[in-house]
Motif scaffolding. Structure first.
Motif, PDB file in Angstrom:
ATOM      1  N   ALA A  13     -19.346  -5.455  14.730  1.00 26.48           N
ATOM      2  CA  ALA A  13     -18.562  -4.239  14.538  1.00 26.48           C
ATOM      3  C   ALA A  13     -19.346  -3.217  13.740  1.00 26.48           C
ATOM      4  N   ASN A  14     -19.066  -1.962  14.023  1.00 23.00           N
ATOM      5  CA  ASN A  14     -19.631  -0.849  13.267  1.00 23.00           C
ATOM      6  C   ASN A  14     -18.603  -0.480  12.200  1.00 23.00           C
ATOM      7  N   VAL A  15     -18.817  -1.013  11.002  1.00 23.51           N
ATOM      8  CA  VAL A  15     -17.857  -0.783   9.930  1.00 23.51           C
ATOM      9  C   VAL A  15     -18.599  -0.659   8.607  1.00 23.51           C
ATOM     10  N   GLY A  16     -18.228   0.345   7.836  1.00 23.28           N
ATOM     11  CA  GLY A  16     -18.809   0.502   6.513  1.00 23.28           C
ATOM     12  C   GLY A  16     -19.142   1.936   6.187  1.00 23.28           C
ATOM     13  N   ILE A  17     -19.338   2.164   4.898  1.00 29.27           N
ATOM     14  CA  ILE A  17     -19.647   3.511   4.418  1.00 29.27           C
ATOM     15  C   ILE A  17     -21.076   3.638   3.893  1.00 29.27           C
ATOM     16  N   TYR A  18     -21.706   2.506   3.592  1.00 29.25           N
ATOM     17  CA  TYR A  18     -23.052   2.542   3.033  1.00 29.25           C
ATOM     18  C   TYR A  18     -24.086   2.706   4.149  1.00 29.25           C
ATOM     19  N   PRO A  19     -25.209   3.365   3.854  1.00 27.36           N
ATOM     20  CA  PRO A  19     -26.233   3.583   4.879  1.00 27.36           C
ATOM     21  C   PRO A  19     -26.668   2.305   5.596  1.00 27.36           C
ATOM     22  N   ARG A  20     -26.828   1.211   4.870  1.00 32.19           N
ATOM     23  CA  ARG A  20     -27.239  -0.046   5.501  1.00 32.19           C
ATOM     24  C   ARG A  20     -26.174  -0.555   6.470  1.00 32.19           C
ATOM     25  N   GLU A  21     -24.893  -0.237   6.201  1.00 33.25           N
ATOM     26  CA  GLU A  21     -23.807  -0.657   7.088  1.00 33.25           C
ATOM     27  C   GLU A  21     -23.717   0.245   8.321  1.00 33.25           C
ATOM     28  N   ARG A  22     -24.132   1.489   8.156  1.00 34.35           N
ATOM     29  CA  ARG A  22     -24.073   2.432   9.273  1.00 34.35           C
ATOM     30  C   ARG A  22     -25.276   2.291  10.207  1.00 34.35           C
ATOM     31  N   ALA A  23     -26.332   1.630   9.741  1.00 32.67           N
ATOM     32  CA  ALA A  23     -27.569   1.519  10.511  1.00 32.67           C
ATOM     33  C   ALA A  23     -27.436   0.604  11.717  1.00 32.67           C
ATOM     34  N   ALA A  24     -26.605  -0.415  11.612  1.00 34.34           N
ATOM     35  CA  ALA A  24     -26.488  -1.387  12.703  1.00 34.34           C
ATOM     36  C   ALA A  24     -25.136  -2.105  12.600  1.00 34.34           C
ATOM     37  N   PRO A  25     -24.664  -2.604  13.728  1.00 31.36           N
ATOM     38  CA  PRO A  25     -23.422  -3.392  13.671  1.00 31.36           C
ATOM     39  C   PRO A  25     -23.618  -4.619  12.777  1.00 31.36           C
ATOM     40  N   GLN A  26     -22.532  -5.080  12.215  1.00 29.31           N
ATOM     41  CA  GLN A  26     -22.577  -6.286  11.409  1.00 29.31           C
ATOM     42  C   GLN A  26     -21.509  -7.267  11.891  1.00 29.31           C
ATOM     43  N   THR A  27     -21.744  -8.516  11.625  1.00 26.98           N
ATOM     44  CA  THR A  27     -20.805  -9.540  12.037  1.00 26.98           C
ATOM     45  C   THR A  27     -19.623  -9.562  11.076  1.00 26.98           C
ATOM     46  N   ILE A  28     -18.443  -9.490  11.634  1.00 25.55           N
ATOM     47  CA  ILE A  28     -17.236  -9.662  10.846  1.00 25.55           C
ATOM     48  C   ILE A  28     -16.476 -10.855  11.403  1.00 25.55           C
ATOM     49  N   GLU A  29     -15.626 -11.418  10.574  1.00 28.16           N
ATOM     50  CA  GLU A  29     -14.810 -12.552  10.984  1.00 28.16           C
ATOM     51  C   GLU A  29     -13.352 -12.142  10.928  1.00 28.16           C
ATOM     52  N   ILE A  30     -12.639 -12.405  12.019  1.00 27.51           N
ATOM     53  CA  ILE A  30     -11.226 -12.047  12.126  1.00 27.51           C
ATOM     54  C   ILE A  30     -10.394 -13.307  12.293  1.00 27.51           C
ATOM     55  N   ASN A  31      -9.321 -13.365  11.516  1.00 30.62           N
ATOM     56  CA  ASN A  31      -8.277 -14.364  11.703  1.00 30.62           C
ATOM     57  C   ASN A  31      -7.008 -13.588  12.013  1.00 30.62           C
ATOM     58  N   LEU A  32      -6.381 -13.941  13.120  1.00 33.32           N
ATOM     59  CA  LEU A  32      -5.245 -13.175  13.620  1.00 33.32           C
ATOM     60  C   LEU A  32      -4.119 -14.134  13.999  1.00 33.32           C
ATOM     61  N   THR A  33      -2.916 -13.845  13.531  1.00 31.06           N
ATOM     62  CA  THR A  33      -1.728 -14.591  13.926  1.00 31.06           C
ATOM     63  C   THR A  33      -0.699 -13.573  14.393  1.00 31.06           C
ATOM     64  N   PHE A  34      -0.058 -13.862  15.528  1.00 32.08           N
ATOM     65  CA  PHE A  34       0.934 -12.919  16.049  1.00 32.08           C
ATOM     66  C   PHE A  34       2.091 -13.671  16.686  1.00 32.08           C
ATOM     67  N   GLY A  35       3.252 -13.050  16.581  1.00 32.07           N
ATOM     68  CA  GLY A  35       4.454 -13.637  17.148  1.00 32.07           C
ATOM     69  C   GLY A  35       4.519 -13.441  18.648  1.00 32.07           C
ATOM     70  N   VAL A  36       5.138 -14.426  19.309  1.00 33.44           N
ATOM     71  CA  VAL A  36       5.369 -14.363  20.753  1.00 33.44           C
ATOM     72  C   VAL A  36       6.796 -14.839  21.039  1.00 33.44           C
TER      73      VAL A  36
END
Length: 116
Positions: A13-36
């Motif tokens: 993902a492309n996320v962040g405010i710092y120059p090093r974060e804006r230079a390239a995508p970084q790996t993020i980890e998502i945990n998601l729970t949703f009702g059905v």
């Protein structure tokens, strides 16, 4: 209400405010729970639930196409997707950047929302 969970989804993902974060995508980890809806299990019918493969694919495509300054904004974006497009009645998400600071394994946010 029944729940589906997706744990440790790794996404570039492309996320962040710092120059090093804006230079390239970084790996993020998502945990998601949703009702059905309960009737999905009762009727054994995929059409009455939310297909987790569709959710994962959509999250990957959206995060590839957008830049977010804040994890909070990224989280609200995914939650809106789940509530509005996938019609989940309730969503909880945690998102973490992995190894972004020396001596810190993860930095992240956790958000929970329900449809009104």
């Amino acid at each position: 209400m029944d729940f589906i969970f997706i744990e440790e989804l790794r996404v570039e993902a492309n996320v962040g405010i710092y120059p090093r974060e804006r230079a390239a995508p970084q790996t993020i980890e998502i945990n998601l729970t949703f009702g059905v809806p309960d009737e999905a299990a009762r009727d054994d019918d995929i059409a009455k639930t939310i297909d987790y493969a569709d959710v994962i694919g959509r999250i990957r495509r959206e995060l590839e196409a957008h830049h977010f300054n804040l994890l909070e904004t990224l989280g609200e974006f995914v939650i809106a997707l789940m509530l509005d497009e996938f019609k989940a009645p309730w969503v909880k998400i945690s998102i973490a950047k992995i190894g972004v600071m020396k001596g810190v394994h993860r930095v992240g946010v956790q958000i929970e929302r329900a449809r009104s």
